[in-house]
Write a protein that holds these residues in place. Structure first.
Motif, mmCIF file in Angstrom:
data_model
loop_
_atom_site.group_PDB
_atom_site.id
_atom_site.type_symbol
_atom_site.label_atom_id
_atom_site.label_comp_id
_atom_site.label_asym_id
_atom_site.label_seq_id
_atom_site.Cartn_x
_atom_site.Cartn_y
_atom_site.Cartn_z
ATOM 1 N N ASP A 1 0.849 -1.131 -0.087
ATOM 2 C CA ASP A 1 0.068 0.099 -0.113
ATOM 3 C C ASP A 1 0.824 1.260 -0.053
ATOM 4 O OD1 ASP A 1 -2.344 -1.502 0.113
ATOM 5 O OD2 ASP A 1 -2.860 -1.386 2.144
ATOM 6 N N ALA A 2 1.889 1.302 0.901
ATOM 7 C CA ALA A 2 2.816 2.260 0.832
ATOM 8 C C ALA A 2 3.298 2.571 -0.573
ATOM 9 C CB ALA A 2 3.935 2.007 1.948
ATOM 10 N N TYR A 3 3.627 1.594 -1.192
ATOM 11 C CA TYR A 3 4.292 1.752 -2.434
ATOM 12 C C TYR A 3 3.428 2.353 -3.344
ATOM 13 C CZ TYR A 3 5.839 0.215 -7.320
ATOM 14 O OH TYR A 3 6.077 0.396 -8.690
ATOM 15 N N ARG A 4 2.172 2.124 -3.503
ATOM 16 C CA ARG A 4 1.159 2.403 -4.326
ATOM 17 C C ARG A 4 0.914 3.845 -4.058
ATOM 18 N NH1 ARG A 4 -3.537 -1.963 -4.548
ATOM 19 N NH2 ARG A 4 -2.332 -3.630 -4.761
ATOM 20 N N VAL A 5 0.749 4.358 -2.836
ATOM 21 C CA VAL A 5 0.691 5.865 -2.407
ATOM 22 C C VAL A 5 1.622 6.550 -2.654
ATOM 23 C CG1 VAL A 5 -0.204 7.158 -0.540
ATOM 24 C CG2 VAL A 5 -1.106 4.919 -0.654
ATOM 25 N N PHE A 6 3.040 6.299 -2.520
ATOM 26 C CA PHE A 6 4.153 7.121 -2.490
ATOM 27 C C PHE A 6 4.928 7.051 -3.515
ATOM 28 C CE2 PHE A 6 3.173 6.811 2.319
ATOM 29 C CZ PHE A 6 2.856 8.152 2.440
ATOM 30 N N ASP A 7 4.644 5.819 -4.391
ATOM 31 C CA ASP A 7 5.685 5.581 -5.317
ATOM 32 C C ASP A 7 7.078 5.352 -5.150
ATOM 33 O OD1 ASP A 7 5.530 4.700 -8.420
ATOM 34 O OD2 ASP A 7 6.062 6.629 -8.793
ATOM 35 N N ASP A 8 7.292 4.777 -4.063
ATOM 36 C CA ASP A 8 8.753 4.838 -3.649
ATOM 37 C C ASP A 8 9.147 3.117 -3.859
ATOM 38 O OD1 ASP A 8 11.164 4.449 -2.139
ATOM 39 O OD2 ASP A 8 10.433 5.810 -0.595
ATOM 40 N N PHE A 11 9.503 0.696 -0.676
ATOM 41 C CA PHE A 11 8.480 -0.109 -0.090
ATOM 42 C C PHE A 11 8.397 -1.372 -0.805
ATOM 43 C CE2 PHE A 11 7.382 4.541 1.282
ATOM 44 C CZ PHE A 11 7.555 4.221 2.665
ATOM 45 N N LEU A 12 8.263 -1.436 -2.128
ATOM 46 C CA LEU A 12 8.034 -2.336 -3.157
ATOM 47 C C LEU A 12 9.130 -3.520 -2.736
ATOM 48 C CD1 LEU A 12 6.187 -3.908 -4.935
ATOM 49 C CD2 LEU A 12 7.406 -2.824 -6.829
ATOM 50 N N THR A 13 10.468 -2.948 -2.738
ATOM 51 C CA THR A 13 11.426 -3.837 -2.268
ATOM 52 C C THR A 13 11.272 -4.579 -1.131
ATOM 53 O OG1 THR A 13 12.978 -2.525 -3.886
ATOM 54 C CG2 THR A 13 13.843 -4.232 -2.178
ATOM 55 N N ASN A 59 -2.309 -8.079 -3.338
ATOM 56 C CA ASN A 59 -1.624 -6.908 -3.519
ATOM 57 C C ASN A 59 -0.493 -6.883 -4.023
ATOM 58 O OD1 ASN A 59 -4.087 -5.299 -2.467
ATOM 59 N ND2 ASN A 59 -3.601 -5.692 -0.372
ATOM 60 N N LEU A 60 0.297 -7.828 -3.644
ATOM 61 C CA LEU A 60 1.699 -7.635 -4.230
ATOM 62 C C LEU A 60 1.821 -8.092 -5.603
ATOM 63 C CD1 LEU A 60 4.781 -7.196 -3.294
ATOM 64 C CD2 LEU A 60 4.947 -9.631 -2.780
ATOM 65 N N TYR A 61 0.939 -8.989 -6.069
ATOM 66 C CA TYR A 61 0.682 -9.194 -7.666
ATOM 67 C C TYR A 61 0.342 -8.080 -8.177
ATOM 68 C CZ TYR A 61 -1.546 -10.375 -11.849
ATOM 69 O OH TYR A 61 -2.093 -10.350 -12.965
ATOM 70 N N GLN A 62 -0.765 -7.214 -7.741
ATOM 71 C CA GLN A 62 -1.186 -6.110 -8.331
ATOM 72 C C GLN A 62 -0.062 -4.987 -8.364
ATOM 73 O OE1 GLN A 62 -4.834 -5.474 -5.871
ATOM 74 N NE2 GLN A 62 -5.902 -6.542 -7.570
ATOM 75 N N ALA A 63 0.757 -5.114 -7.545
ATOM 76 C CA ALA A 63 1.917 -4.100 -7.668
ATOM 77 C C ALA A 63 2.953 -4.492 -8.615
ATOM 78 C CB ALA A 63 2.424 -3.798 -6.208
ATOM 79 N N THR A 64 3.278 -5.891 -8.653
ATOM 80 C CA THR A 64 4.325 -6.407 -9.515
ATOM 81 C C THR A 64 3.917 -7.231 -10.845
ATOM 82 O OG1 THR A 64 4.231 -8.402 -8.482
ATOM 83 C CG2 THR A 64 5.735 -6.450 -7.424
#
Length: 179
Positions: A1-8, A11-13, A59-64
């Motif tokens: 969620d933090a990755y999606r919000v802040f595009d950092d 967070f994804l790593t 959520n991780l699938y949806q981000a990556t």
């Protein structure tokens, strides 16, 4: 969620590292364990453990778009259905049928600060059903929500995650396919 919000990317790593750690340390013979310390897992996972991890993997699938997380989410959902589902009440027990025998196996349905494990599972099944085109998951999700209908109509205060699912089901879910 933090990755999606802040595009950092950090967070994804971190999320991917944590997901791998849980996969490698907490999953023992397709069964999720509840705790890990000093290289040792203890206590079989509860429904809330499965529900939260499935949600995280979705959520991780949806981000990556890395399908490994989607497949792990599906495998965990199938395990939960086979080992937590109650055919009589058509909801999930809180404990695994293979876990230490208790006087009574309860079901958690009311949302508090943390949503109930059954409401998270119902949303997981709905999302997985849409993404994987699994009618059986969609049907289970609808069945679970139908069990909550009367309670939802009377008082939604302790059923907010269930209400979110009802809203999702009532409105069309936009789907984008990238080929």
């Amino acid at each position: 969620d933090a990755y999606r919000v802040f595009d950092d990317e950090s967070f994804l790593t971190l999320a991917v590292q944590n997901a791998h750690f849980i996969k490698d340390k907490f999953l023992v013979s397709e069964q999720l364990m509840h705790s890990y310390k000093n290289g040792e897992t203890k206590i079989q996972g509860f429904l809330e453990d499965y529900a939260a991890l499935i949600d995280a993997y979705i959520n991780l699938y949806q981000a990556t778009f890395d399908e490994i997380w989607l497949h792990y989410a599906e495998k965990l959902a199938l395990y939960a259905y086979q080992n937590f589902w109650d055919d009589e009440d058509e909801l999930f027990f809180f404990t695994d049928k293979n876990a230490e025998e208790l006087i009574a196996r309860k079901k958690e349905i009311f949302d508090n600060v943390v949503p109930s494990s059954n409401s998270i599972m119902a949303r997981n099944l709905y999302t997985l059903g849409l993404i994987l085109e699994r009618e059986d998951f969609l049907d289970l999700s609808k069945l679970m929500l139908s069990k909550m209908k009367n309670l939802l109509l009377k008082n939604v205060d302790y059923l907010t995650n269930w209400a979110c699912l009802a809203t999702q089901m009532l409105s069309k879910t936009p789907e984008i396919a990238i080929v």
